[in-house]
Each structure stands twice: as structure tokens, then as C-alpha cells.
Write a protein that holds these residues in place. Structure first.
Motif, PDB file in Angstrom:
ATOM      1  N   ALA B 259      30.998   8.238 120.367  1.00 39.75           N
ATOM      2  CA  ALA B 259      30.042   8.861 121.156  1.00 39.75           C
ATOM      3  C   ALA B 259      28.756   8.131 121.083  1.00 39.75           C
ATOM      4  O   ALA B 259      28.123   7.716 121.752  1.00 39.75           O
ATOM      5  N   THR B 260      28.330   7.445 119.720  1.00 35.58           N
ATOM      6  CA  THR B 260      27.318   6.478 119.338  1.00 35.58           C
ATOM      7  C   THR B 260      27.392   5.381 120.106  1.00 35.58           C
ATOM      8  O   THR B 260      26.559   4.733 120.731  1.00 35.58           O
ATOM      9  N   ASN B 261      28.719   4.892 119.990  1.00 30.04           N
ATOM     10  CA  ASN B 261      28.877   3.619 120.730  1.00 30.04           C
ATOM     11  C   ASN B 261      28.623   3.496 122.244  1.00 30.04           C
ATOM     12  O   ASN B 261      28.098   2.659 122.742  1.00 30.04           O
ATOM     13  N   TYR B 262      29.271   4.826 122.524  1.00 25.58           N
ATOM     14  CA  TYR B 262      29.178   4.709 124.148  1.00 25.58           C
ATOM     15  C   TYR B 262      27.957   5.008 124.685  1.00 25.58           C
ATOM     16  O   TYR B 262      27.342   4.136 125.602  1.00 25.58           O
ATOM     17  N   VAL B 263      27.072   5.374 123.942  1.00 24.97           N
ATOM     18  CA  VAL B 263      25.324   5.694 124.288  1.00 24.97           C
ATOM     19  C   VAL B 263      25.001   4.250 124.251  1.00 24.97           C
ATOM     20  O   VAL B 263      24.067   3.830 125.227  1.00 24.97           O
ATOM     21  N   MET B 264      25.250   3.512 123.196  1.00 26.59           N
ATOM     22  CA  MET B 264      24.646   2.260 122.891  1.00 26.59           C
ATOM     23  C   MET B 264      25.100   1.288 124.234  1.00 26.59           C
ATOM     24  O   MET B 264      24.172   0.928 124.894  1.00 26.59           O
ATOM     25  N   LEU B 265      26.282   1.485 124.720  1.00 28.62           N
ATOM     26  CA  LEU B 265      26.707   0.662 125.916  1.00 28.62           C
ATOM     27  C   LEU B 265      26.261   1.185 127.137  1.00 28.62           C
ATOM     28  O   LEU B 265      26.075   0.310 128.031  1.00 28.62           O
ATOM     29  N   GLU B 266      25.921   2.363 127.034  1.00 31.87           N
ATOM     30  CA  GLU B 266      25.338   2.781 128.406  1.00 31.87           C
ATOM     31  C   GLU B 266      23.756   2.536 128.475  1.00 31.87           C
ATOM     32  O   GLU B 266      23.287   2.371 129.314  1.00 31.87           O
ATOM     33  N   LEU B 267      23.160   2.991 127.556  1.00 31.55           N
ATOM     34  CA  LEU B 267      21.703   2.769 127.419  1.00 31.55           C
ATOM     35  C   LEU B 267      21.134   1.684 126.674  1.00 31.55           C
ATOM     36  O   LEU B 267      19.763   1.399 126.879  1.00 31.55           O
ATOM     37  N   GLY B 268      22.008   0.972 125.983  1.00 28.81           N
ATOM     38  CA  GLY B 268      21.176  -0.049 125.223  1.00 28.81           C
ATOM     39  C   GLY B 268      20.785   0.405 123.684  1.00 28.81           C
ATOM     40  O   GLY B 268      20.256  -0.826 123.097  1.00 28.81           O
ATOM     41  N   GLN B 269      20.818   1.451 123.576  1.00 33.52           N
ATOM     42  CA  GLN B 269      20.137   1.805 122.443  1.00 33.52           C
ATOM     43  C   GLN B 269      21.061   2.228 121.009  1.00 33.52           C
ATOM     44  O   GLN B 269      22.047   2.765 121.143  1.00 33.52           O
ATOM     45  N   PRO B 270      21.229   1.194 120.106  1.00 32.85           N
ATOM     46  CA  PRO B 270      22.040   1.562 119.113  1.00 32.85           C
ATOM     47  C   PRO B 270      21.859   2.551 118.144  1.00 32.85           C
ATOM     48  O   PRO B 270      20.785   3.167 117.966  1.00 32.85           O
ATOM     49  N   LEU B 271      22.913   3.319 117.920  1.00 26.53           N
ATOM     50  CA  LEU B 271      22.538   4.641 117.206  1.00 26.53           C
ATOM     51  C   LEU B 271      23.486   4.668 115.948  1.00 26.53           C
ATOM     52  O   LEU B 271      24.270   3.982 116.051  1.00 26.53           O
ATOM     53  N   HIS B 272      23.237   5.401 114.966  1.00 29.33           N
ATOM     54  CA  HIS B 272      24.049   5.471 113.617  1.00 29.33           C
ATOM     55  C   HIS B 272      24.291   6.858 113.478  1.00 29.33           C
ATOM     56  O   HIS B 272      23.191   7.486 113.202  1.00 29.33           O
TER      57      HIS B 272
END
Ligand SMILES: [Zn+2]
Lengths: 342, 807
Positions: B259-272
Motif C-alpha cells: 500500500a505504501t509503495n502503491y501510493v508512492m507510485l501514484e502520488l510521488g510521496q515515499p512512505l514508510h
């Protein structure tokens, strides 16, 4: 029986004609045997002289002597003519033999390509400048608006010189020469800067650890992107033929803003799409753009006062396109079978 | 970066826009689409099949005869895979389909499926392995799908691949496009479409957020936002999530990390995501490491050395992540994780870059942070990920978010002067048109005056800082192709820069003399570069030991070239190279203490001329090399050079130094056998290296005309008998000396030893040309010269005049 004088005249006429037609030593010998030998026709006439009436003898004898002399002369001249002919024939060489070979030298295809590029740009008023291959960080990066710790530096895999300071590199492009030229000269500037560059990349058919570039720079009042386009498309037409299309598309280089990548319509498929243009119909030939104001600040030019464009192209890339060469390593192997093709 | 069309469609309306159009418009906007692949096209003719029966092939032990239901039809297919069995759901290629890869082709090229007889039995299709379909490396057997795979469904659809994936190559300035949202924005601008304004859906429940965040190093962390989701169940991700990640080139790990990677790929914000219960006191501290913290074990199990200026994410006791680069083992999401804290932060790009470089660790997160991430998207990203976790892992999203910021992230305001736009682009755009262009990429502007627009740059465009950056945006969106080409009309009257190149002239001259030009690598092994000089320039990070130093001479490169050509049976060579050599200098140079010279090298080896029907073959010797050098010097209008023998036995067997006005300007010699052996060269080879720059510096005077001789020259032949060991060069100089002002030219036309000449002696015959500028030389002048020459050479070399002739 006709009078002997008629026979003499007839023989003279016949033999003279025959002598004129003699064409070989064999024929000449036959002639001699027939007319002039001891049993020949002339001798036979002399033989008959003893039978003629005494009062005719002096006259006929004189005529016969003249006949013999005349035929001998004819024979001699025919003989020398024949000999002459055969001599001439011996002296004519076999013209189908080739010329004696000599080595034919060639300039390297990269040099030829560079010379062609130089010709085109000097023709429209560009001078030529030069700079060092071992360059400092300042000229290779910093003054070209590559800040330290900026990802733009990743665009170029850099070789460093072993040195405690760590600030000397093998230049990754000829763009550093732009800085040196502007540092040492006031605008207007219109130069191209050819030279060898280095990239720390794995060697393959597409990439080599060194390559050659031609950099261009034009700085003056009111230099515009429109002029950049005009200059580059003229260059492309000169190099690849007047039919070639050019395309400018936005790109990024730290030292130009706006920046563009220049493509030419694929010269292999005419733009329809092929393996060589990756089915795009376009081939990338160079990067270019308007000199970034930050660069002007480094060389103390006033960006409000002057503007400029810069471009840079790989000579290998251009030569590979121009000659349809598919492996960059061929340029540096120096196989004579390769070098002789250009 | 890989961008999926289906994914984009959730963000922007793409209805009716073909893939090709998207690719070319993006490319012309500076978002280069390198390639794109439509998987429905790629997998046309492939379906999910159901193996009804599988039996052994009567004529081949390893083959199976399968009856496969492909949805409404049953095909007989011969299959060689060991793992095939009745009841399986498998990928089936039908006759006419293009199999992407052939397992038996060394290059893995594909092929078209045809109806085929295999060992006497007809096969109407093919059951494929992952390798054959380009879906993995597994060649060991066929792919087997879950039992619920719908029989007859097109393969692309079943795999979630009924989509087009664009491969995008981004320049480092466009970090805003390292996400589907960024690319969707560009497309919206290009096609005048609207971005969809869907808000993430999720429910906040339970207690307010209890975790704490302390940002101690705010200089390196402008913003730190976080959310907590409790009571989740870590497990496999659903198909849509797995498929989306795989299409983008990422591996599925678990539903939370995905889910975190998906959001990074969608919005550009890296999450952890941290396991909240592994964080001491449920507190995050953003700080530099303490002096005693020198190592940290990252997620990949590697122990990393950390430095005091790197930014760390810590809890109250320990480091739990290297900020913006990679998380740690000690707080990793595991199957047992129940509560998670999601970090959505913004870090200083230069700090992340330095850290990633020093660790030699580049991750999807660090790649984005280095290039710059929209500082104003942290909260949106948290909401989006909360919604997905809620959907895929269950749990309750805790009420509220933590958001610690250094400042407000407002739009940047930049003045844009219309005349500057037109000056730099060579256009005539009106301010209204510029405004409209900027509007399309969400840069709002107001008229400050008739000619000035005040522009507000949205936070996601971290690359736009100056007026010139805005001008680039105007050009890019307006379209480079629409800017009219202008031809340069100004003439230059500039004498500062050379237009011609003397080296190019010499190149042409040498090519004309039968030399092939070579271009060799300036990087060499250290032992080769040091052969000529110990003062070579070493490379700190060579590709290999073979290229660890800069060349000090053009000789090794030339020998490599000769060696290569010899291996092809070419034995006669005339080569030259014009290139630089490099050295450590004793003094300060233009750059550091590195000096660069530009010599020209000449190489001759083999026969002096190609074999020809009536030619006496002559092997090249040192004198041929001298000939070539002298021709170059004469071409450069030089005359007072000298060749001096000198010993350089390390490299040459016989060698000469070329001097010009007493300056050393080159060397020439027969290369020593030992060195040649190293390059597998077993024939004589002659090499010269001339310092062209020094040579040409001697002759800087412009050419001047000298009036043609008015009086005839006298040509005199002199032959001397002299000891064999007297150098002819010295005798030549002496003869020249005697001729003095009358000297015009000298040649040696005969050298003889043997019959008629006493043992240990030789006969040397000179032709000397004498002349005078103001009269015709008479017999007395000539006789006097001969006398003096006889006396002089007699005295210097005990030479006796053997014969003289006035030509
Ligand atoms: Zn093509």
C-alpha cells in the motif's frame, strides 16, 4: 611470244605491287625466292638474254638490271618495314596490366566527421577553440550549474584523477571549454569546441569509455531559441542532406534553460519506423539550449545584457548514423579493413 | 519509470486518446516515452486453458498429449513440460499467436505458433512457461494458475494486463513526474482534459492518535507527517494491488508495504510503515546519529556504516530507519504486526543524496527525495494510504494526523516579463497567451502590468525557481515545434578564434602520403603508461586495471593497432595518430599540475610498397621513417632540423632524437624486440613521435617570397673515399660549410664499399648545387670549392677525393 621488254615491264609491275603487300618475314622470303633468288623470275629473264638478238641485248640488259635493282630496293624497304613493324609490336606493353600499387592513406572516420562538422560551422561564422581534457570540477561541473550533491551529476559517469583534492576529472563533456572561452573573452562569442571526453561506462557496442564531442556556443545581444533552431536545422541539412527533418523536444541540461534534445527524421527508414530508430522514426543527434543565466553569472556576463545558445553532439554518434556503423568499438580498434572504408 | 494506462485513467480522463498519441505528446513535452507495450496486443491469441486429460505421448517418453478446454472448444496439444497434469489451469497459446520468447533460442527471440505434428501427433497450440510469455525467468515448466481462473478468459485480462505500460525516461529536473499523478497532470495539459478530483475514502475511528513525533533536525527535515492504523492483519495483497505494482516493476511484499509503495507510485510521496509496537514509547525522533551510533542494519539485512551528518529516524532508544533511504530490520512490518505508524515526510534533497551516495544505496525513496518531492502532499498521501490499508488489511485508522512542519508551503511567486519570454524564445507571444499556457500546467498568474505577469508556482514543481524556468515552461507547453526557425544573419568580424587547424592539414598530408589515421584509447594499464615515464596520470576509479592510467606516449596504442591488423594477415602498414598524451608536470599547469601535449605519431612496418609485378620489394627501414618525417618538416616550411642518435634501449633498438633550433621536438627509431614481443609483433617496426605544437611554434613567421634565382646554378659531383665509420651526416655538414653562401642543395647519390675500394673504407658520392644571387659561377669558383672541399674533408676525416665531375 610477247617481246621481252613487255615481260620485264609486267614483272616489274607485278613484283612492285607484291612487295608493297609484304607483311611478314615469311612472306618476304617467299618473295625473294620467287623473284630474286638464283632460280627466280629475274634470274630466268637474265638466262634468256643470251638468246635475244645482239642489237637488242644492251637495251634489254639495261632494263633487266634496272628491274633487279628496283626489286631489290623494294624488297629491302619491305623487309625493313616488316622488321620495323615487328619491333614496334614488341615495344608496345600489355596495357591491361594494372598500375603499380601504392598505399592509399585515409583520415580516420571520426576525424573526417569532425572535419565536416567544423567545415559547416566555420562556414557560418563559428571559430574554433580548445581546452584541457583533464579538467577541474569547477569548469566541468560547478560553473556549468551542476551544484555539488545534485542528481544532474548522475547524468554523467565521471572518471576522477587520483589526487588528494578529488577535484580533477577527465572531462565528461566539452562544455567546460565554454566556460574557459567566456572567462577569457568578452561577448560576442561564436565558437565550436571539438575534443575528446570520457565517461565511466561499461564498454559495449553502444558505449565506450571515451568519445569525442563538438560543443558550440553563441553569445550576443538577443540570441534566441529561434536562432538556435535555425542554426541546428541548417547544420543537420548540410550534414545529412537538404531533405532531412529536425525536431526539437524539451529536455534538461543544468547549463541551459530552456534545453532541447534534437532529433532528425530517421535517415534509414525515412521516418516510417525501423529497428535503428526503435520504430520511432526519429534519431537523437544532439542536446542544446539557451545558456542558463547561472552560467553567465559564473563568467561575469550580464544575463540581462546578453543571451546565448549552446549545443553539443557526439562525433561517434554522428559518424555512426552517417556511415551506418553499429558498434562504437570499431572506431578504436583501428582495423585497417574498417578504416579503409571511409 | 513505468506508467500504466489503467492507473492513469483513474486520475485523468483518457477516453478516445490512443497510446501512440499519449506517447508522442508526452515526448514532445519533455517527458520522453522510450517505449510502450500494449499487453492485450502482446497476448492476443493466449487464453486460460483447462487441462482435461494428460497422457503419455506414444512415441516420446518426455512428451504429454493433452486435451485442453479453451472455453467452448477443446484442443489437442502436445506438451513437453514435466509439470503438466490434468485439472490444471494453464496459459495456452493458440495457432497464430506470437510467443514472446523461445526457450530454445539462444537469444530468446519469439516465434509464431503454427499447427505442428510433433512425433507424429498433431498439436493445436502450446502451453507456455513464464519465460516464454515474458512473465519471468522460469523455464523449468509451464505456468499453473489458481483453480478458479476462468477457462477461456483472454490471458492479458486474467493477468490484469489488459493495459498499456509506458516506459518513461525522465530528466533529473522533472521529479514531479515520478508518479502517475505527475504524468496525468502533463496529459491533462496536453489534451485539455480535467484531472479527476476523487478524495481518498476511509474512516477515522477510535482514540485520537497517541504516537509522538519529535523533529530535532528540522534543517534536514522540513516536514514530518504520520498516521497510525491499528488492528490490521498483515497478509497477501489483493490481485489489483499486486498487478499494479508488478506492472510498475515492483515486487509485492505484503498488503501494508504494498500500500505504501502503491501510493508512492501514484502520488510521488515515499512512505514508510513502522511496526508501532516496536517503537519505544511509540515515539519517532528525527535526528542525526549520536556519536556512539556508527552502524545500522537496514531492511535488506545489511549492516551500514553511518556518519554523523546523516539523518536518522529513531525512536526513544534507537535508530529505526535511515531517513529517506531505507528502513531497518528492527521495526519492519512482519506477519505479527498489528499496529502501524506510516511516515509521510519531506527531507532535504542534498542530504538524502549525500547519504545515499555514501552508502552506495539507491532506493525508490531516495531517488525521489534526491530529486525533490512536493512538500505539500504528505497529508494527501497519508489519507490515500490509510484508505488502502483499511481496505486491504483491515484495522482502524486512528483519528488525526501528526504534522510537524518548518514553514508553510505556499506557492512560489515569480515575476515573468513578456518581453523576456519573447527575447529568449524569438517568439511574439502576447501576455494573454502566456497566461493561458501557464494555466494549463496549474501555474496561475495575474497581470501586474501590461508586460509583467506574477506567477504562482505550485509546490509540486520544485524545479521552477526563476523567471527563466517559467520561460522554459512557456516554450515547452507552447511547443518547440511551433517556434519559427530564424537564420543567423549577423556576420562575424572576429579574429580571436582560429578557423583553420594545422593538425588537420598535416592529417591530410599524411593520408596523401599513404598513412592510415588511427585513433586509440587514451586510457592504458599502469605498467604500459609507466613504460615511457613514471610521471603518468593515474585514474582514481578506472573501469578496469587495463585503463587505470592516462597514456604518456602514442606508441602502445599504435602497437595494439599493428598487432590487431597482423592478426588479420595485414603485414604492411603505414599508420599515424594525432592525439594527446598526458603527464604529471613539475610546475603548475592550466589545470592542476597536469600537462597535455599533442604529438603526432608515425608507424611504418613491412614492405615499403605493396607487391607489384616488376617492383623490387623493399622492407621499411629507419631511413624510410626519416624520409616521412623530413617530408612533414618540409611541408611545414622548416629546414634546420637535425637527427641525433641517442640511446633509449628500453624502448628502441636504434633511435634518433629530432631537434629543431636545438630544441628536442621528437623521437624516431626501430622499436625494440622485447617491447614488440609484448604485442606479438615479430617484424621490424619503426615509430616516431613528433611534438607538433613545438615544431610549429618554431615556424611562426609568415611565408615570404624570395625572388627566383637570376643566374644558373652549378651542379658538382664529388666522391670521396673515407673510413667506413665516418658518419656521412658529418661529411655532409662539412661540405655545406665549405660551400658557405654559395650552398643551394646537397644530395648523396652513391654509397659504395667492395671491389675497387680498400678494405675498411667506403666511397661516398655527393651532388652539390652551388649558386650566387649576383652572378653566374665560373670555373674558378667551382675549382676553388672543390679544392677547399678536398682539403677540408681530408683534414677532418682523412677523406680522399676520388672523382669529381662538373655536371
Ligand atoms: Zn528508422
Amino acid at each position: 611470244m610477247p617481246p621481252m621488254i613487255d615481260e620485264i615491264l609486267k614483272l616489274k609491275e607485278e613484283a612492285t605491287v607484291a612487295a608493297g603487300r609484304l607483311n611478314s618475314a615469311d612472306e618476304a622470303e617467299t618473295f625473294r625466292l620467287k623473284y630474286l633468288s638464283r632460280k627466280g623470275l629475274v634470274a630466268q629473264l637474265f638466262e634468256r638474254l643470251k638468246d635475244v638478238p645482239k642489237e637488242e641485248k644492251p637495251q634489254l640488259g639495261k632494263s633487266l638490271n634496272e628491274l633487279r635493282k628496283s626489286l631489290e630496293t623494294e624488297f629491302e624497304s619491305a623487309k625493313s618495314r616488316i622488321e620495323g613493324q615487328s619491333k614496334v609490336r614488341e615495344e608496345v606493353p600489355d596495357l591491361s596490366l594494372p598500375g603499380r600499387k601504392r598505399y592509399v592513406g585515409k583520415m580516420h572516420p571520426l576525424t573526417q566527421t569532425a572535419a565536416e562538422i567544423k567545415r559547416i560551422f566555420t562556414g557560418i561564422g563559428f571559430g574554433i577553440a580548445d581546452g584541457p581534457e583533464i579538467e577541474d570540477d569547477y569548469h566541468n561541473f560547478e560553473a556549468l550549474n551542476f551544484p555539488p550533491d545534485h542528481p544532474a551529476r548522475d547524468m554523467q559517469d565521471t572518471f576522477f584523477v587520483s589526487d588528494d583534492s578529488g577535484k580533477f576529472v577527465l572531462r565528461t563533456h566539452t562544455s567546460g571549454v565554454q566556460i574557459r572561452v567566456m572567462e577569457n573573452n568578452k561577448p560576442p562569442i561564436r565558437v565550436i569546441m571539438p575534443g575528446r571526453c570520457y565517461r565511466n561506462e561499461a564498454i559495449s557496442a553502444r558505449a565506450y569509455c571515451m568519445f569525442h564531442q563538438v560543443e558550440g556556443l553563441y553569445v550576443d545581444k538577443n540570441v534566441s531559441l529561434a536562432e538556435l533552431k535555425g542554426t541546428i536545422s541548417y547544420f543537420a541539412k548540410e550534414l545529412f542532406g537538404s531533405e532531412v527533418k529536425t525536431r526539437f523536444r524539451p529536455s534538461f541540461f543544468p547549463f541551459t534553460e530552456p534545453s532541447a534534445e534534437v532529433d532528425i527524421g530517421c535517415i534509414f527508414c525515412g521516418g516510417k519506423g525501423c529497428r535503428l530508430c526503435k520504430y520511432a522514426g526519429w534519431l537523437e543527434i544532439m542536446g542544446c539550449g539557451m545558456v542558463d543565466p547561472n552560467v553567465f553569472k559564473f563568467v561575469r556576463y550580464d544575463p540581462a545584457e546578453v543571451s546565448g545558445f549552446a549545443f553539443g553532439m557526439g562525433i561517434e554518434r554522428i559518424a555512426m548514423l552517417k556511415y551506418s556503423i553499429d558498434d562504437i568499438r570499431l572506431f578504436f580498434e583501428n582495423d585497417i579493413r574498417f578504416l579503409n572504408q571511409f | 519509470m513505468k506508467i500504466s494506462r489503467k492507473w492513469l485513467e483513474q486520475l485523468v480522463d483518457l477516453n478516445g486518446i490512443p497510446d501512440q498519441e499519449i506517447a508522442s505528446r508526452l515526448t514532445m513535452l519533455g517527458i520522453e516515452v522510450e517505449s510502450y507495450e500494449n499487453f492485450s496486443e502482446k497476448y492476443k491469441g493466449f487464453v486460460v486453458g483447462h487441462v482435461l486429460e494428460s497422457s503419455r505421448h506414444p512415441n516420446a517418453d518426455r512428451l504429454h498429449l493433452c486435451r485442453v478446454d479453451i472455453g467452448g472448444d477443446v484442443k489437442d496439444i502436445v506438451c513437453g513440460a514435466p509439470n503438466v497434469g490434468a485439472g490444471q489451469k494453464v496459459p495456452v497459446g493458440l495457432v497464430g499467436a506470437l510467443v514472446p520468447h523461445n526457450q530454445h533460442d539462444p537469444d530468446g527471440n519469439g516465434f509464431e505458433l503454427t499447427r505442428a505434428k510433433i512425433r507424429g501427433i498433431e498439436s493445436n497450440g502450446m502451453i507456455c512457461s513464464a519465460f516464454e510469455l515474458g512473465l519471468g525467468d522460469d523455464k523449468s515448466g509451464i505456468m499453473v494458475f489458481d483453480n478458479d481462473a476462468p477457462t477461456g478468459e483472454p490471458l492479458a485480462k486474467y493477468l490484469g494486463l489488459d493495459d498499456t505500460v509506458f516506459e518513461i525516461s525522465l530528466t533529473p529536473n522533472r521529479s514531479d513526474c515520478l508518479s502517475h499523478l505527475g504524468v496525468a497532470r502533463e496529459i491533462a495539459s496536453a489534451f485539455s482534459r480535467k484531472l479527476s478530483a476523487k478524495r481518498p475514502r476511509f474512516h477515522e475511528t477510535g482514540d485520537p492518535i497517541a504516537a509522538k513525533v519529535e523533529v530535532a533536525a528540522q534543517d534536514l527535515c522540513p516536514r514530518y507527517s504520520a498516521r497510525v492504523v491499528k488492528g490490521i492483519k498483515v497478509g497477501h495483497s489483493p490481485r489489483w494491488l499486486k498487478d499494479a505494482l508488478e506492472k510498475a516493476g515492483m515486487r509485492s511484499i505484503n498488503n501494508v508495504v504494498d500500500a505504501t509503495n502503491y501510493v508512492m507510485l501514484e502520488l510521488g510521496q515515499p512512505l514508510h510503515a513502522f511496526d508501532l509496537n516496536l517503537l519505544s514509547k511509540q515515539t519517532i525522533v528525527v535526528r542525526r546519529p549520536n556519536p556512539n551510533e556508527t552502524t545500522f542494519t537496514t531492511l535488506d539485512g545489511k549492516e551500514r556504516r553511518i556518519a554523523p551528518d546523516m539523518l536518522m529516524i529513531c525512536d526513544k532508544e534507537k535508530i529505526v530507519a535511515i531517513a529517506g533511504v531505507m528502513g531497518g530490520m528492527n521495526s519492519e512490518i512482519s506477519d505479527g504486526t498489528v499496529d502501524v505508524l506510516i511516515e509521510s515526510a519531506n527531507f532535504l534533497s542534498t542530504s538524502i543524496r549525500r547519504t545515499a551516495k555514501r552508502l552506495g544505496l539507491s532506493t525508490e525513496a531516495s531517488y525521489r527525495f534526491e530529486r525533490g518531492v512536493d512538500p505539500d502532499i504528505t497529508l494527501t498521501a497519508l489519507d490515500r494510504v490509510a484508505g488502502i490499508i483499511e481496505e486491504t488489511a483491515g484495522g482502524q485508522v486512528t483519528k488525526g494526523t501528526i504534522d510537524i512542519t518548518a514553514s508553510k508551503f505556499a506557492a512560489k511567486r515569480i515575476d515573468l516579463h513578456v518581453d523576456q519570454v519573447n527575447r529568449l524564445l524569438g517568439t511574439r507571444l502576447a501576455s494573454g497567451e502566456i497566461k493561458r499556457i501557464l494555466d494549463s500546467i496549474e501555474i496561475r498568474s495575474e497581470k501586474k502590468s501590461e508586460t509583467v505577469l506574477v506567477c504562482s508556482v505550485p509546490t509540486f514543481r520544485v524545479d521552477i525557481e526563476r523567471e527563466v524556468d517559467l520561460i522554459e515552461e512557456v516554450a515547452r507547453v507552447y511547443g518547440y515545434e511551433k517556434i519559427e526557425e530564424a537564420r543567423q544573419t549577423k556576420l562575424v568580424f572576429d579574429t580571436r578564434f582560429d578557423k583553420s587547424d594545422l593538425v588537420d592539414e598535416i592529417r591530410l598530408f599524411l593520408a596523401g602520403a599513404g598513412f592510415n589515421e588511427i585513433v586509440t584509447n587514451s586510457l592504458q594499464p599502469v605498467h604500459v603508461a609507466s613504460e615511457e615515464s613514471g610521471r603518468y596520470v593515474p585514474v582514481a576509479n578506472p573501469i578496469s586495471e587495463d585503463m587505470a592510467a592516462m597514456r604518456t606516449s602514442l606508441l602502445p596504442g599504435a602497437l595494439s593497432a599493428v598487432s590487431l591488423n597482423l592478426s588479420h594477415g595485414i603485414k604492411d602498414m603505414k599508420l599515424f595518430e594525432a592525439g594527446r598524451v598526458y603527464a604529471l608536470s613539475e610546475k603548475k599547469e592550466l589545470v592542476g599540475n597536469y600537462s597535455e601535449r599533442s604529438p603526432i605519431s608515425l608507424v611504418i612496418t613491412g614492405f615499403a610498397d605493396p607487391v607489384s609485378y616488376d617492383r623490387q620489394l623493399h622492407q621499411y627501414d629507419l631511413f624510410d621513417l626519416k624520409t616521412e618525417i623530413e617530408r612533414v618538416l618540409k611541408r611545414l616550411q622548416l629546414d634546420n632540423w637535425d637527427f641525433i642518435s641517442y640511446d633509449s634501449s628500453r624502448i628502441y633498438n636504434q633511435s634518433l632524437k629530432l631537434t629543431l633550433n636545438g630544441m628536442d621536438v621528437g623521437v624516431a627509431g626501430r622499436v625494440g624486440d622485447k617491447l614488440l614481443e609484448k604485442f606479438s609483433i615479430s617484424q621490424h617496426l619503426f615509430f616516431a613521435e613528433l611534438d607538433l605544437l613545438q615544431i610549429t611554434s618554431v615556424n611562426t613567421q609568415t611565408k615570404k617570397f624570395r625572388s627566383l634565382p637570376k643566374f644558373p646554378f652549378a651542379s658538382i659531383d664529388l666522391s670521396f673515399i673515407v673510413d667506413s665509420n665516418v658518419p656521412v651526416g658529418n661529411m655532409t655538414s662539412s661540405v655545406k660549410g665549405v660551400a658557405g653562401k654559395m650552398f643551394r642543395d646537397i644530395s648523396i647519390f652513391d654509397l659504395y664499399t667492395g671491389k675497387g675500394i680498400p678494405e675498411g673504407q667506403k666511397s661516398v658520392a655527393f651532388n652539390v648545387v652551388l649558386g650566387s644571387d649576383d652572378r653566374t659561377l665560373n670555373d674558378e669558383d667551382v675549382a676553388e670549392f672543390i679544392n677547399e672541399a678536398e682539403t677540408q674533408l681530408g683534414r677532418e676525416y682523412s677523406a680522399t677525393l676520388r672523382r669529381q665531375k662538373n655536371r
